[in-house]
Design a protein around this motif. Structure first.
Motif, PDB file in Angstrom:
ATOM      1  N   UNK A  91       0.839  -1.211   0.000  1.00  0.00           N
ATOM      2  CA  UNK A  91       0.000   0.000   0.000  1.00  0.00           C
ATOM      3  C   UNK A  91       0.871   1.258   0.000  1.00  0.00           C
ATOM      4  N   UNK A  92       2.009   1.220   0.686  1.00  0.00           N
ATOM      5  CA  UNK A  92       2.919   2.364   0.663  1.00  0.00           C
ATOM      6  C   UNK A  92       3.531   2.535  -0.721  1.00  0.00           C
ATOM      7  N   UNK A  93       3.887   1.419  -1.375  1.00  0.00           N
ATOM      8  CA  UNK A  93       4.393   1.503  -2.741  1.00  0.00           C
ATOM      9  C   UNK A  93       3.368   2.118  -3.679  1.00  0.00           C
ATOM     10  N   UNK A  94       2.104   1.748  -3.506  1.00  0.00           N
ATOM     11  CA  UNK A  94       1.046   2.333  -4.331  1.00  0.00           C
ATOM     12  C   UNK A  94       0.958   3.844  -4.119  1.00  0.00           C
ATOM     13  N   UNK A  95       1.117   4.250  -2.885  1.00  0.00           N
ATOM     14  CA  UNK A  95       1.089   5.679  -2.570  1.00  0.00           C
ATOM     15  C   UNK A  95       2.258   6.402  -3.243  1.00  0.00           C
ATOM     16  N   UNK A  96       3.455   5.839  -3.127  1.00  0.00           N
ATOM     17  CA  UNK A  96       4.630   6.464  -3.727  1.00  0.00           C
ATOM     18  C   UNK A  96       4.532   6.478  -5.248  1.00  0.00           C
ATOM     19  N   UNK A  97       3.983   5.422  -5.817  1.00  0.00           N
ATOM     20  CA  UNK A  97       3.825   5.388  -7.273  1.00  0.00           C
ATOM     21  C   UNK A  97       2.886   6.501  -7.742  1.00  0.00           C
ATOM     22  N   UNK A  98       1.851   6.757  -6.989  1.00  0.00           N
ATOM     23  CA  UNK A  98       0.923   7.829  -7.339  1.00  0.00           C
ATOM     24  C   UNK A  98       1.599   9.192  -7.241  1.00  0.00           C
ATOM     25  N   UNK A  99       2.470   9.349  -6.244  1.00  0.00           N
ATOM     26  CA  UNK A  99       3.143  10.632  -6.022  1.00  0.00           C
ATOM     27  C   UNK A  99       4.076  10.969  -7.179  1.00  0.00           C
ATOM     28  N   UNK A 100       4.766   9.969  -7.725  1.00  0.00           N
ATOM     29  CA  UNK A 100       5.755  10.239  -8.774  1.00  0.00           C
ATOM     30  C   UNK A 100       5.213   9.956 -10.173  1.00  0.00           C
ATOM     31  N   UNK A 101       3.922   9.890 -10.292  1.00  0.00           N
ATOM     32  CA  UNK A 101       3.322   9.825 -11.625  1.00  0.00           C
ATOM     33  C   UNK A 101       3.151   8.434 -12.190  1.00  0.00           C
ATOM     34  N   UNK A 102       3.035   7.413 -11.343  1.00  0.00           N
ATOM     35  CA  UNK A 102       2.707   6.070 -11.825  1.00  0.00           C
ATOM     36  C   UNK A 102       3.894   5.207 -12.197  1.00  0.00           C
ATOM     37  N   UNK A 103       5.107   5.565 -11.826  1.00  0.00           N
ATOM     38  CA  UNK A 103       6.306   4.796 -12.159  1.00  0.00           C
ATOM     39  C   UNK A 103       6.588   3.773 -11.050  1.00  0.00           C
ATOM     40  N   UNK A 104       6.342   2.489 -11.336  1.00  0.00           N
ATOM     41  CA  UNK A 104       6.505   1.438 -10.321  1.00  0.00           C
ATOM     42  C   UNK A 104       7.971   1.220  -9.962  1.00  0.00           C
ATOM     43  N   UNK A 105       8.848   1.265 -10.969  1.00  0.00           N
ATOM     44  CA  UNK A 105      10.272   1.051 -10.693  1.00  0.00           C
ATOM     45  C   UNK A 105      10.824   2.152  -9.793  1.00  0.00           C
ATOM     46  N   UNK A 106      10.515   3.385 -10.116  1.00  0.00           N
ATOM     47  CA  UNK A 106      10.987   4.499  -9.286  1.00  0.00           C
ATOM     48  C   UNK A 106      10.397   4.426  -7.881  1.00  0.00           C
ATOM     49  N   UNK A 107       9.160   3.923  -7.761  1.00  0.00           N
ATOM     50  CA  UNK A 107       8.542   3.792  -6.439  1.00  0.00           C
ATOM     51  C   UNK A 107       9.310   2.804  -5.573  1.00  0.00           C
ATOM     52  N   UNK A 108       9.801   1.696  -6.177  1.00  0.00           N
ATOM     53  CA  UNK A 108      10.605   0.730  -5.414  1.00  0.00           C
ATOM     54  C   UNK A 108      11.888   1.383  -4.910  1.00  0.00           C
ATOM     55  N   UNK A 109      12.529   2.157  -5.757  1.00  0.00           N
ATOM     56  CA  UNK A 109      13.743   2.850  -5.324  1.00  0.00           C
ATOM     57  C   UNK A 109      13.425   3.885  -4.250  1.00  0.00           C
ATOM     58  N   UNK A 110      12.294   4.552  -4.381  1.00  0.00           N
ATOM     59  CA  UNK A 110      11.898   5.545  -3.372  1.00  0.00           C
ATOM     60  C   UNK A 110      11.716   4.894  -2.012  1.00  0.00           C
TER      61      UNK A 110
END
Length: 616
Positions: free
Chosen positions: A336-355
Motif C-alpha cells: 500500500x505504501x508503494x502504491x502511494x509512492x507510485x501515485x506521487x511520482x506519476x505512476x512509475x513502479x520502478x521508481x517507487x521501489x527505489x523511493x
C-alpha cells in the motif's frame, strides 16, 4: 513520622529543597551533600516515567509561553544547536547555622559574610532550538495531553520559601508581568551607576548591544510563523555526558526567569555591584549567554531523555510494537505504501521501489571514511516549475515525505538561494557562538533537493562552497563546520533525494533512476490511518537489526564475480550499492537476514534501471 510532602509537578523547587534538607541533616560536612543530587533525578524520573505522566508536563512551544508560571515544571524538546562553556555558581550557602541551596535557580540572594561558607558548583549550558524540519504529526504525538499538563492545572502554584522575589499566595507571577519589570530594573540600575565606574558602564553597554543585536540562530528558520522559541538549558550533575551536538533531547526541569540577569548578564548579591574589573574582563565571554529570557526561556534541567527511533515507536499509537505483526500484514502495508509512492511520482513502479528503499536508508556503520547504509537517489526527467516555482514533483514528493518521516525539508537549488548564505555552520569567535546553517540538522532528517530550480548564471564564492558542502554530504554523509582556522567534519545521517531534469552533474547520487511517468504527480490522499501505519512501519523497519548469514554470502559473492566478468566497467561503488539495496530490501519486508529471493529482486531492479539509463 514522615517528612513533608513534595509536589514534583506544581512545586519542583520545593521538592528539591525537601531532599536537600534531608541530605543536610544526614551530612557531616558540605562535601557529603555535594557528591550527589540528593535523589532529585531519581524522584522526578520515578514520578514522571513511573507514573507515565511525562507527556502531561507542559511543553514550551506547545503552549503560550506567558501562560507558564515561573518555577513550574516544564519540558522542552529540541535539537542541541550549540554548547556553551561551563557556568559556575554558588550552589549552597549557610545562614543562621542552616544550609540552603540555589540549585535549579538562575540567581538568588546570598548573604555576605565569612560564616556563609558558599559552595561553588558548576552547570553546563546548552543552546537548544525547536527540531529543524520536524513535521506536524510528530509535534502532535509529543504534545501535552489533557490532565496535569493543562495550563489551568498548574496555575495554582503557591510561593516557595526562599525565592528572590515574593510572589502572590494565590498563584505564581506570570511571565509577561515579570518581563514587564525588566525595563524598569534596567533603568533603575543605570540611574544607580556611579559616573566614575567607566569599566562597569562600558561592559553594560556591550551587554545591552549584544541583546539588541541577538540572532536566535535557528536552523531552517525554525521559528517560522508559529512563534516557536529556542531555549537555554542548564544541565546539572553531568547529565549531558552522552549528549552531542545536533542530538534531539527532551528536557524536564524548572522554568526560571530573572530580569536582572537577562538584562545585565551577572547576578548581584544584596544589590551590590560586582567588581568592575571582574565584570569588564569577562563580559565578552558572557555575551554568548546574554539572551533575553523573553525570547529564550531558561530551563533548569532535572532530568532528560534522548529522542531515538525507539522513543518515536513507543509514542506512535498505531500498531503497538509490543504486538507482533504477521508477515502478510507487513506485505500489505509495504504494497500500500508503494502504491502511494507510485501515485506521487506519476505512476512509475520502478521508481517507487527505489523511493521506498531510499526512505528506509540510513547510516548504520562507518568503515574508515565510508558511510555504510546510505542510498541517495537522483530522479531524472523532472519538469521544472513555472516562473521560478518549485517542480510539481518536488512539491508532491516533499509533502508526502513530510507525512511519512519525522523530519524533512525541501531545498530549492536556485542560483539566488545558493549564493545567499553559507549552508554549513561556522564559528563566530567574536560572539563565541556557533552560527548555524541549513545543513545543521538532526540525524535522520530527509532532504529533497530541487535542482530543476537552478537557472543559468554565475555562482559566487558562497554558492561554490555550498555546492561543495552538498557534494561532501552526499559522498561521505559528513558536514564540514567552518571554525575559521580549520574545518571540522561532523558525521551526519541525512537521506537526500535529488530531483533534476537530467542526471545531476553537480551532485553525485548513489542511485540514478530516469522517471517514466504515466500521470501527473499528485500529493497522496490516503486517510490518516494509512499514514499512521506507514509511519510506524518505516520507523520500525529502520530500527530493526539485520545480519548477513554465511549461506547467502556465497551466493552474493558468486553473483558479483559473474557480473564483473560480464561487464568490466562495474566498480566497487556498484557492488556497494547492490549490497546496500539488498539489505534495505530485506528490511522493507521486516526480515532480519537477507533471503535469496530479496537478492534476486534487487538484481532485477538494477537490471531494469540499467536498461532505462542506456535508453536515455
Amino acid at each position: 513520622m514522615g517528612g513533608p510532602p513534595v509536589d514534583c509537578f506544581r512545586n519542583p523547587v520545593g521538592a528539591v529543597r525537601v531532599l536537600f534538607d534531608k541530605a543536610c541533616r544526614a551530612a557531616t560536612s558540605p562535601a557529603d551533600f555535594t557528591r550527589s543530587d540528593w535523589g532529585v533525578k531519581e524522584l522526578f524520573e520515578s514520578y514522571l516515567f513511573g507514573r507515565n505522566v511525562h507527556c502531561k508536563v507542559p511543553e514550551i512551544n506547545s503552549v503560550q509561553l506567558d501562560s507558564l508560571p515561573v518555577n513550574s515544571l516544564v519540558r522542552f524538546r529540541g535539537m542541541v544547536q550549540d554548547m556553551f562553556d561551563v557556568e559556575y555558581y554558588i550552589g549552597a550557602y549557610k545562614e543562621g547555622g542552616d544550609w540552603h541551596t540555589t540549585k535549579y535557580m538562575d540567581v538568588a540572594d546570598v548573604p555576605t559574610g565569612q560564616d556563609t561558607e558558599p559552595q561553588m558548583w558548576d552547570r553546563r549550558l546548552l543552546y537548544c532550538v525547536p527540531v529543524p524540519g520536524e513535521n506536524e504529526w510528530v509535534k502532535e504525538a509529543f504534545s501535552p495531553t489533557d490532565g496535569l499538563g493543562a495550563t489551568a492545572a498548574i496555575r495554582p502554584l503557591v510561593a516557595v520559601q526562599g525565592e528572590k522575589r515574593p510572589r502572590d499566595a494565590e498563584g505564581a507571577e506570570d511571565l509577561d508581568a515579570t518581563m514587564a519589570c525588566a525595563d524598569e530594573l534596567i533603568d533603575n540600575k543605570r540611574m544607580r551607576e556611579d559616573a566614575s565606574s567607566s569599566a562597569t558602564s562600558t561592559s553594560q553597554e556591550v551587554a545591552a548591544a549584544a541583546v539588541h543585536t541577538l540572532d536566535l540562530n535557528m536552523p531552517l528558520n525554525a521559528v517560522g510563523g508559529n512563534k516557536m522559541v529556542p531555549c537555554l538549558v542548564k544541565v546539572y550533575d553531568g547529565l549531558d555526558a552522552d549528549i552531542k551536538l545536533n542530538d534531539i533531547v527532551e528536557f524536564f526541569g524548572v522554568l526560571t526567569f530573572d530580569p536582572e540577569l537577562s538584562a545585565v548578564g551577572f547576578p548581584q548579591a544584596n544589590g551590590a555591584n560586582i567588581d568592575a574589573e571582574f565584570e569588564s574582563a569577562f563580559i565578552e565571554d558572557h555575551v554568548s549567554v546574554l539572551l533575553p529570557a523573553s525570547k529564550v526561556p531558561r530551563l533548569q534541567c532535572i532530568t532528560l531523555r534522548k529522542i531515538s527511533q525507539q522513543t518515536l515507536i513507543s509514542t506512535l499509537p498505531t500498531l503497538h510494537p509490543g504486538v507482533p505483526v504477521p508477515l502478510p500484514a507487513i506485505e500489505q502495508i509495504r504494497q500500500s505504501l508503494l502504491d502511494c509512492l507510485r501515485n506521487v511520482i506519476g505512476g512509475d513502479s520502478l521508481a517507487a521501489e527505489y523511493m521506498l528503499l531510499h526512505l528506509l536508508s540510513q547510516v548504520h556503520t562507518r568503515v574508515d571514511s565510508m558511510a555504510l547504509g546510505k542510498l541517495s537517489l537522483n530522479l531524472t526527467g523532472c519538469n521544472p516549475g513555472v516562473q521560478g516555482a518549485p517542480s510539481p514533483l518536488a512539491v508532491s514528493a516533499s509533502n508526502t515525505i513530510a507525512k511519512l518521516l519525522p523530519r524533512s525539508h525541501l531545498m530549492p537549488l536556485s542560483l539566488h538561494s545558493l549564493n545567499l548564505a553559507s549552508i554549513a555552520p561556522r564559528k563566530d569567535y567574536a560572539a563565541n557562538r556557533l552560527m548555524t546553517g541549513m545543513l545543521q540538522l538532526a540525524e535522520g532528517t530527509h532532504l529533497t533537493l530541487d535542482e530543476t530550480a537552478l537557472e543559468a548564471g554565475t555562482l559566487n564564492a558562497t554558492g561554490i562552497q555550498n555546492l561543495a558542502s552538498l557534494k561532501h554530504l552526499l559522498e561521505w554523509q559528513k558536514v564540514e563546520y567552518d571554525f575559521q582556522f580549520y574545518k571540522m567534519e561532523m558525521p551526519a545521517d541525512m537521506p537526500v533525494l535529488i530531483l533534476s531534469q537530467a542526471k545531476s552533474r553537480m551532485l553525485p547520487a548513489d542511485a540514478v533512476v530516469p522517471l517514466m511517468s504515466t500521470a501527473t504527480p499528485a500529493c497522496s490522499t490516503p486517510d490518516e490511518l494509512d499514514f499512521a501505519k506507514w509511519r510506524l512501519y518505516l520507523t520500525m523497519a529502520r530500527d530493526m537489526e539485520h545480519t548477513l548469514q554465511p549461506s547467502i554470502l556465497k551466493t552474493v559473492e558468486d553473483d558479483l564475480v559473474a557480473a564483473r566478468q560480464e561487464d568490466r566497467t562495474l566498480g566497487p561503488e556498484t557492488f556497494h550499492r547492490w549490497l546496500t539495496m539488498a539489505r534495505l530490501m530485506a528490511v522493507s519486508y521486516m526480515e532480519p537476514t537477507l533471503l535469496p529471493e530479496r537478492w534476486r529482486m534487487v538484481r532485477d531492479l538494477e537490471f531494469r534501471c540499467a536498461e532505462r539509463l542506456h535508453c536515455c
